[in-house]
Write a protein that holds these residues in place. Sequence first.
Motif, PDB file in Angstrom:
ATOM      1  N   THR A   5      10.840  33.560 -14.459  1.00 17.63           N
ATOM      2  CA  THR A   5      11.602  34.898 -14.192  1.00 17.63           C
ATOM      3  C   THR A   5      12.683  35.066 -15.304  1.00 17.63           C
ATOM      4  OG1 THR A   5      12.979  35.904 -12.515  1.00 17.63           O
ATOM      5  CG2 THR A   5      13.651  33.757 -12.854  1.00 17.63           C
ATOM      6  N   THR A   6      13.206  36.263 -15.459  1.00 17.64           N
ATOM      7  CA  THR A   6      14.226  36.158 -16.557  1.00 17.64           C
ATOM      8  C   THR A   6      15.479  36.624 -16.033  1.00 17.64           C
ATOM      9  OG1 THR A   6      13.351  38.738 -16.683  1.00 17.64           O
ATOM     10  CG2 THR A   6      12.431  36.920 -18.009  1.00 17.64           C
ATOM     11  N   VAL A   7      16.621  36.227 -16.785  1.00 21.20           N
ATOM     12  CA  VAL A   7      17.954  36.511 -16.372  1.00 21.20           C
ATOM     13  C   VAL A   7      18.620  37.004 -17.532  1.00 21.20           C
ATOM     14  CG1 VAL A   7      20.071  35.560 -15.487  1.00 21.20           C
ATOM     15  CG2 VAL A   7      17.993  34.541 -14.845  1.00 21.20           C
ATOM     16  N   LYS A   8      19.477  38.292 -17.088  1.00 24.62           N
ATOM     17  CA  LYS A   8      20.369  38.789 -18.426  1.00 24.62           C
ATOM     18  C   LYS A   8      21.706  38.339 -18.183  1.00 24.62           C
ATOM     19  CE  LYS A   8      17.785  43.112 -19.228  1.00 24.62           C
ATOM     20  NZ  LYS A   8      17.629  44.693 -19.145  1.00 24.62           N
ATOM     21  N   VAL A   9      22.207  37.620 -19.299  1.00 26.71           N
ATOM     22  CA  VAL A   9      23.607  37.042 -19.398  1.00 26.71           C
ATOM     23  C   VAL A   9      24.407  37.898 -20.457  1.00 26.71           C
ATOM     24  CG1 VAL A   9      22.770  34.960 -18.222  1.00 26.71           C
ATOM     25  CG2 VAL A   9      22.667  35.243 -20.692  1.00 26.71           C
ATOM     26  N   LYS A  10      25.493  37.697 -20.258  1.00 25.39           N
ATOM     27  CA  LYS A  10      26.544  38.154 -21.366  1.00 25.39           C
ATOM     28  C   LYS A  10      26.966  36.766 -21.800  1.00 25.39           C
ATOM     29  CE  LYS A  10      30.906  40.864 -22.409  1.00 25.39           C
ATOM     30  NZ  LYS A  10      31.626  41.553 -21.920  1.00 25.39           N
ATOM     31  N   VAL A  42      17.258  35.300 -20.953  1.00 26.14           N
ATOM     32  CA  VAL A  42      16.718  33.703 -20.775  1.00 26.14           C
ATOM     33  C   VAL A  42      15.812  33.890 -19.866  1.00 26.14           C
ATOM     34  CG1 VAL A  42      17.430  31.577 -19.959  1.00 26.14           C
ATOM     35  CG2 VAL A  42      19.194  33.081 -21.114  1.00 26.14           C
ATOM     36  N   ARG A  43      14.740  33.377 -20.287  1.00 28.72           N
ATOM     37  CA  ARG A  43      13.432  32.927 -19.405  1.00 28.72           C
ATOM     38  C   ARG A  43      13.435  31.670 -18.839  1.00 28.72           C
ATOM     39  NH1 ARG A  43       8.786  35.621 -18.655  1.00 28.72           N
ATOM     40  NH2 ARG A  43       9.346  37.040 -20.454  1.00 28.72           N
ATOM     41  N   ALA A  94       8.416  20.297 -13.405  1.00 30.61           N
ATOM     42  CA  ALA A  94       8.838  20.630 -14.563  1.00 30.61           C
ATOM     43  C   ALA A  94       9.616  21.773 -14.644  1.00 30.61           C
ATOM     44  CB  ALA A  94       8.214  20.210 -15.879  1.00 30.61           C
ATOM     45  N   THR A  95      10.690  21.773 -15.052  1.00 31.28           N
ATOM     46  CA  THR A  95      11.553  23.374 -15.332  1.00 31.28           C
ATOM     47  C   THR A  95      12.023  23.326 -16.810  1.00 31.28           C
ATOM     48  OG1 THR A  95      13.581  22.393 -14.630  1.00 31.28           O
ATOM     49  CG2 THR A  95      12.346  23.356 -13.049  1.00 31.28           C
ATOM     50  N   SER A  96      11.907  24.600 -17.415  1.00 28.53           N
ATOM     51  CA  SER A  96      12.497  24.720 -18.567  1.00 28.53           C
ATOM     52  C   SER A  96      13.295  26.277 -18.824  1.00 28.53           C
ATOM     53  CB  SER A  96      11.147  24.749 -19.739  1.00 28.53           C
ATOM     54  OG  SER A  96      10.382  25.769 -19.246  1.00 28.53           O
ATOM     55  N   ALA A  97      13.682  26.247 -19.773  1.00 30.53           N
ATOM     56  CA  ALA A  97      14.447  27.541 -20.343  1.00 30.53           C
ATOM     57  C   ALA A  97      14.383  27.827 -21.630  1.00 30.53           C
ATOM     58  CB  ALA A  97      15.916  27.755 -19.723  1.00 30.53           C
ATOM     59  N   GLU A  98      14.180  29.210 -21.891  1.00 29.69           N
ATOM     60  CA  GLU A  98      14.357  29.737 -23.379  1.00 29.69           C
ATOM     61  C   GLU A  98      15.013  30.947 -23.354  1.00 29.69           C
ATOM     62  OE1 GLU A  98       9.894  29.837 -23.575  1.00 29.69           O
ATOM     63  OE2 GLU A  98      10.198  31.977 -24.530  1.00 29.69           O
ATOM     64  N   ALA A 105      11.773  42.037 -19.544  1.00 27.74           N
ATOM     65  CA  ALA A 105      11.687  42.743 -18.391  1.00 27.74           C
ATOM     66  C   ALA A 105      12.282  41.639 -17.236  1.00 27.74           C
ATOM     67  CB  ALA A 105      10.313  43.353 -17.857  1.00 27.74           C
ATOM     68  N   PRO A 106      12.789  41.873 -15.928  1.00 27.37           N
ATOM     69  CA  PRO A 106      12.938  41.059 -14.679  1.00 27.37           C
ATOM     70  C   PRO A 106      11.594  40.723 -14.337  1.00 27.37           C
ATOM     71  CG  PRO A 106      13.833  43.018 -14.336  1.00 27.37           C
ATOM     72  CD  PRO A 106      13.351  43.152 -15.795  1.00 27.37           C
ATOM     73  N   ALA A 107      11.579  39.604 -13.654  1.00 27.83           N
ATOM     74  CA  ALA A 107      10.278  39.139 -13.046  1.00 27.83           C
ATOM     75  C   ALA A 107       9.788  40.419 -11.999  1.00 27.83           C
ATOM     76  CB  ALA A 107      10.744  37.751 -12.157  1.00 27.83           C
ATOM     77  N   THR A 108       8.644  40.424 -11.891  1.00 22.88           N
ATOM     78  CA  THR A 108       8.224  41.438 -10.963  1.00 22.88           C
ATOM     79  C   THR A 108       7.995  41.003  -9.565  1.00 22.88           C
ATOM     80  OG1 THR A 108       6.710  42.345 -12.537  1.00 22.88           O
ATOM     81  CG2 THR A 108       6.270  42.987 -10.274  1.00 22.88           C
ATOM     82  N   PRO A 109       8.933  41.698  -8.566  1.00 24.26           N
ATOM     83  CA  PRO A 109       8.924  41.207  -7.252  1.00 24.26           C
ATOM     84  C   PRO A 109       7.424  41.482  -6.304  1.00 24.26           C
ATOM     85  CG  PRO A 109      10.013  43.244  -7.338  1.00 24.26           C
ATOM     86  CD  PRO A 109       9.688  42.852  -8.821  1.00 24.26           C
ATOM     87  N   PRO A 110       7.134  40.810  -5.455  1.00 23.25           N
ATOM     88  CA  PRO A 110       6.002  41.065  -4.580  1.00 23.25           C
ATOM     89  C   PRO A 110       6.045  42.346  -4.164  1.00 23.25           C
ATOM     90  CG  PRO A 110       6.782  38.908  -3.920  1.00 23.25           C
ATOM     91  CD  PRO A 110       7.760  39.763  -5.065  1.00 23.25           C
TER      92      PRO A 110
END
Length: 410
Positions: A5-10, A42-43, A94-98, A105-110
């Motif tokens: 998923t993606t997160v927009k941050v300041k 951030v993904r 495992a988890t990761s971030a980049e 674009a934000p993750a597409t919801p169901p």
Amino acid sequence: MTLSTTVKVKAPVALKYAWIFSDGDRSGTRTYRVGGKGLKTVRLSTSVKVTGDARGWGAVRLVSPVKKTSGKVSFAVTCAGEGQTIGDVWDSVATSAEGADTPDAPATPPPTGQDDDKPAQNPVRKAAIVFERTTASKCPLTFKVHGYFEGLPAGAQTVQYRLVGAQEWKSVNVPADHGEVFTAVLETLEWDWETDRTSVQIEVRQPNGLRSNILYYFECGSPSDSERAGFGATAEKIALTAAGGPLVELVADAYLDAVQAVSGAQVALVSRYGFRTDLDAGPVTYDELYVAQPAGLAIDVHSMTGAQLKKLLAYKNPSGWVLTPSASLRYTVKDGAVTELTLNGAPVTDTQVIKIAANYILMGGWQGFPQWEGSTGVYHGGPDDRGALASYISKNSPVKAPKGDRVTIR
């Protein structure tokens, strides 16, 4: 599997988060520090290991600087074969971030009304887009984005899509008789010198978040730092020879790929003129593209007869260059005449009409070869040649070197 998923941050910020799952499991709290200033994307990703039939969902729960939970991304796995599956055996391993400097674009919801334990289907198997310039100038320009959707089920339906980076979903109506591939103009965009965009990609609103290929256009601005870092990769060194060789063959393939779907072009021709150096193995940066092919010329399509084409290909360039074709064309020159010429493996006749892609400067007689006298203009909507090459490498990464054997001189 990988969920993301993606997160927009300041920025700057220390982002704390954890993955949660439908079986009650959760990852430990992670911290991802985002440097710089301004709005960034951030993904966040996690790997899920499956050892049998499984279905469920994952989501990201933000802990700091705000408390918020993302939309759920659903998954389903069915293991085929002999023997019984042990059922719903999966775990987050495992988890990761980049981070990225350009909005994503934000993750597409169901889809609305879809049960978490019964994921929706993915009706579109493949999405592709093609560029069509509708103005003569390099910049400002107006261009259309043609969409091609494969794998749609029978019957009339609606496909939802959006440009990557946009928030609003759009719809295109698909008729019942859509055939194997449905195509439509999805967007008409205007770019000028003030634009901060050099690429276009679409995503389809379905659970797997399907995305198309990326189209690049560099004549209205330089790419961002994140884009400059790479447009895909080459599997090996792609050499530039005295006559042209593998690198110029690769560019010819990129030319044809950029305009074929809209114009019906059958072959592309490229001159060795202006090329400077090889492409090394590994990630391909913008700086490497610029050094290899600096011109930034638009790709057009003209038609000519087989006899006219043979005359053009037989021209004896003073520097020893040849006109390098895309993989669809092969020819042999002996004693100043073309003795063999094949298009997709079939001999070309003198009266056969062929649609040929090339940059407009080559067609005008300014890259070491004669003007294309007697040819007929067919299509003038191609992208810049450097953008076409970046798009082709991204689409086919890692790219292997062509053999450099499409032209034989005896």
